[in-house]
Write a protein that holds these residues in place. Structure first.
Motif, PDB file in Angstrom:
ATOM      1  N   UNK A  17       0.837  -1.208   0.000  1.00 44.92           N
ATOM      2  CA  UNK A  17       0.000   0.000   0.000  1.00 44.92           C
ATOM      3  C   UNK A  17       0.871   1.257   0.000  1.00 44.92           C
ATOM      4  N   UNK A  18       1.916   1.255   0.843  1.00 46.09           N
ATOM      5  CA  UNK A  18       2.810   2.419   0.910  1.00 46.09           C
ATOM      6  C   UNK A  18       3.520   2.631  -0.430  1.00 46.09           C
ATOM      7  N   UNK A  19       3.977   1.531  -1.052  1.00 53.69           N
ATOM      8  CA  UNK A  19       4.664   1.624  -2.341  1.00 53.69           C
ATOM      9  C   UNK A  19       3.746   2.199  -3.417  1.00 53.69           C
ATOM     10  N   UNK A  20       2.527   1.668  -3.474  1.00 56.36           N
ATOM     11  CA  UNK A  20       1.562   2.161  -4.469  1.00 56.36           C
ATOM     12  C   UNK A  20       1.230   3.624  -4.217  1.00 56.36           C
ATOM     13  N   UNK A  21       1.054   3.997  -2.939  1.00 57.04           N
ATOM     14  CA  UNK A  21       0.731   5.382  -2.600  1.00 57.04           C
ATOM     15  C   UNK A  21       1.881   6.312  -2.977  1.00 57.04           C
ATOM     16  N   UNK A  22       3.129   5.864  -2.738  1.00 53.00           N
ATOM     17  CA  UNK A  22       4.290   6.681  -3.093  1.00 53.00           C
ATOM     18  C   UNK A  22       4.341   6.942  -4.595  1.00 53.00           C
ATOM     19  N   UNK A  75      22.368   9.949   4.035  1.00 55.19           N
ATOM     20  CA  UNK A  75      22.291  10.884   2.923  1.00 55.19           C
ATOM     21  C   UNK A  75      20.990  11.653   2.821  1.00 55.19           C
ATOM     22  N   UNK A  76      19.829  11.012   3.066  1.00 59.37           N
ATOM     23  CA  UNK A  76      18.566  11.753   2.997  1.00 59.37           C
ATOM     24  C   UNK A  76      18.509  12.955   3.941  1.00 59.37           C
ATOM     25  N   UNK A  77      19.203  12.866   5.078  1.00 67.40           N
ATOM     26  CA  UNK A  77      19.236  14.011   5.987  1.00 67.40           C
ATOM     27  C   UNK A  77      19.999  15.175   5.357  1.00 67.40           C
ATOM     28  N   UNK A  78      21.070  14.848   4.633  1.00 68.79           N
ATOM     29  CA  UNK A  78      21.839  15.883   3.948  1.00 68.79           C
ATOM     30  C   UNK A  78      20.997  16.532   2.857  1.00 68.79           C
ATOM     31  N   UNK A 211      12.677  16.036   7.204  1.00 77.32           N
ATOM     32  CA  UNK A 211      12.287  15.591   5.868  1.00 77.32           C
ATOM     33  C   UNK A 211      11.045  16.338   5.396  1.00 77.32           C
ATOM     34  N   UNK A 212      10.100  16.553   6.320  1.00 74.79           N
ATOM     35  CA  UNK A 212       8.891  17.298   5.980  1.00 74.79           C
ATOM     36  C   UNK A 212       9.235  18.736   5.602  1.00 74.79           C
ATOM     37  N   UNK A 213      10.175  19.317   6.343  1.00 73.18           N
ATOM     38  CA  UNK A 213      10.600  20.691   6.042  1.00 73.18           C
ATOM     39  C   UNK A 213      11.278  20.755   4.686  1.00 73.18           C
ATOM     40  N   UNK A 214      12.155  19.778   4.417  1.00 73.51           N
ATOM     41  CA  UNK A 214      12.844  19.749   3.127  1.00 73.51           C
ATOM     42  C   UNK A 214      11.870  19.579   1.976  1.00 73.51           C
ATOM     43  N   UNK A 215      10.887  18.700   2.149  1.00 72.35           N
ATOM     44  CA  UNK A 215       9.893  18.470   1.100  1.00 72.35           C
ATOM     45  C   UNK A 215       9.027  19.704   0.895  1.00 72.35           C
ATOM     46  N   UNK A 216       8.635  20.345   1.992  1.00 74.13           N
ATOM     47  CA  UNK A 216       7.782  21.535   1.909  1.00 74.13           C
ATOM     48  C   UNK A 216       8.473  22.664   1.155  1.00 74.13           C
ATOM     49  N   UNK A 217       9.743  22.834   1.425  1.00 80.69           N
ATOM     50  CA  UNK A 217      10.482  23.941   0.817  1.00 80.69           C
ATOM     51  C   UNK A 217      10.853  23.662  -0.632  1.00 80.69           C
ATOM     52  N   UNK A 218      11.208  22.414  -0.928  1.00 78.53           N
ATOM     53  CA  UNK A 218      11.668  22.086  -2.281  1.00 78.53           C
ATOM     54  C   UNK A 218      10.525  21.914  -3.266  1.00 78.53           C
ATOM     55  N   UNK A 219       9.341  21.529  -2.769  1.00 71.16           N
ATOM     56  CA  UNK A 219       8.178  21.232  -3.622  1.00 71.16           C
ATOM     57  C   UNK A 219       8.483  20.106  -4.608  1.00 71.16           C
ATOM     58  N   UNK A 220       9.480  19.283  -4.275  1.00 75.35           N
ATOM     59  CA  UNK A 220       9.849  18.166  -5.141  1.00 75.35           C
ATOM     60  C   UNK A 220       8.792  17.067  -5.056  1.00 75.35           C
ATOM     61  N   UNK A 221       8.210  16.642  -6.179  1.00 73.91           N
ATOM     62  CA  UNK A 221       7.137  15.639  -6.154  1.00 73.91           C
ATOM     63  C   UNK A 221       7.550  14.335  -5.488  1.00 73.91           C
ATOM     64  N   UNK A 222       8.784  13.888  -5.725  1.00 74.67           N
ATOM     65  CA  UNK A 222       9.245  12.631  -5.135  1.00 74.67           C
ATOM     66  C   UNK A 222       9.320  12.733  -3.618  1.00 74.67           C
ATOM     67  N   UNK A 223       9.856  13.841  -3.106  1.00 75.93           N
ATOM     68  CA  UNK A 223       9.977  14.010  -1.660  1.00 75.93           C
ATOM     69  C   UNK A 223       8.607  14.134  -1.013  1.00 75.93           C
ATOM     70  N   UNK A 224       7.734  14.952  -1.606  1.00 75.20           N
ATOM     71  CA  UNK A 224       6.401  15.142  -1.037  1.00 75.20           C
ATOM     72  C   UNK A 224       5.599  13.841  -1.123  1.00 75.20           C
TER      73      UNK A 224
END
Length: 261
Positions: A17-22, A75-78, A211-224
């Motif tokens: 389910x998580x994979x499909x949702x991602x 690496x994801x933290x970086x 991670x939420x902050x990084x996704x919010x700021x970058x607006x990157x579809x993969x991260x969000x």
């Protein structure tokens, strides 16, 4: 013990389910329908820190931790830290505030340099960009820490933003920032370092908040997409745990075995 009774079936279903949702939310974001996520309150603290440093006429320090960007574990933290750097650099360029980015990794250096340079370019202030303000210090942990502390003391940092993977140097950097009077916003997913940031900085992003902050700021579809999918997985897991507890209290052992993770 059977496949079902071991709880593997329920675990595989949740993973599926998580994979499909991602995949769904990433593809949806690529088509311009980016899911909305809550603005992390720490971002307001970053705005305040940059504004305070600007009023004081002192530089803003922004770092992304010690992990290499290719590190599969840290690496994801970086990457999250670099997303925050993009936001901080844009604010500094807008306000005409100097931003200093101490770097520990040779693979992170060109990315950090490009992010800051683009921030000044987008604000039409490329002439204010200084390459010397993106210093490569050292790959050695405490050599990097010593150089970072020396820079903060010499330049009298007005703000210090640290988002990424940190280890024993976390308290050293935070204490130095406190001594020079810098407003500090820190965040890491390294749980053993979070207590040091909590007691020594003004605001701390805890664990997945970076991670939420990084996704919010970058607006990157993969991260969000990955953030939203993870939340869906957490909700499903929580529901299954509650149902399992209720059924267990009611004596339905077979169902409990199915729901065990």
């Amino acid at each position: 013990m059977s496949f079902v009774q071991s709880g593997r079936a329920s675990g595989l279903v949740i993973l599926l389910i998580i994979t499909i949702a991602t995949i769904y939310f990433i593809e949806r974001g690529k088509r311009g329908r980016i899911p909305s996520i809550r603005r992390v309150s720490g971002l307001d603290a970053i705005d305040e820190a940059v504004g305070r440093a600007t009023e004081m006429g002192r530089p803003v320090f922004c770092s992304q931790g010690l992990a290499d960007i290719h590190d599969s574990t840290y690496g994801p933290q970086t990457i999250a830290g670099l997303s925050v750097l993009s936001y901080v650099a844009r604010l500094c360029a807008k306000y005409g505030t100097r931003v200093i980015v101490p770097v520990v990794s040779l693979t992170v250096y060109p990315i950090a340099r490009e992010i800051v340079e683009n921030a000044y370019r987008m604000e039409g202030k490329l002439e204010q960009f200084k390459l010397d303000d993106i210093p490569y210090l050292s790959t050695w942990q405490f050599s990097y820490s010593l150089g970072y502390m020396s820079l903060m003391q010499r330049e009298r940092a007005g703000a210090n933003v640290m988002i990424g993977a940190y280890w024993a140097e976390s308290l050293q950097l935070a204490e130095t920032g406190y001594k020079v009077g810098a407003m500090q916003v820190a965040g890491t997913a390294n749980t053993h370092q979070i207590p040091f940031f909590v007691v020594a900085t003004d605001y701390t992003l805890i664990g997945e908040e970076i991670y939420a902050a990084g996704a919010y700021l970058s607006k990157d579809p993969a991260m969000i997409g990955s953030i939203v999918a993870q939340d869906i997985g957490k909700i499903i897991s929580l529901v299954l745990i509650i149902v399992g507890i209720l059924l267990g209290l009611g004596g339905s052992k077979f169902i409990v075995d199915i729901l065990k993770m």
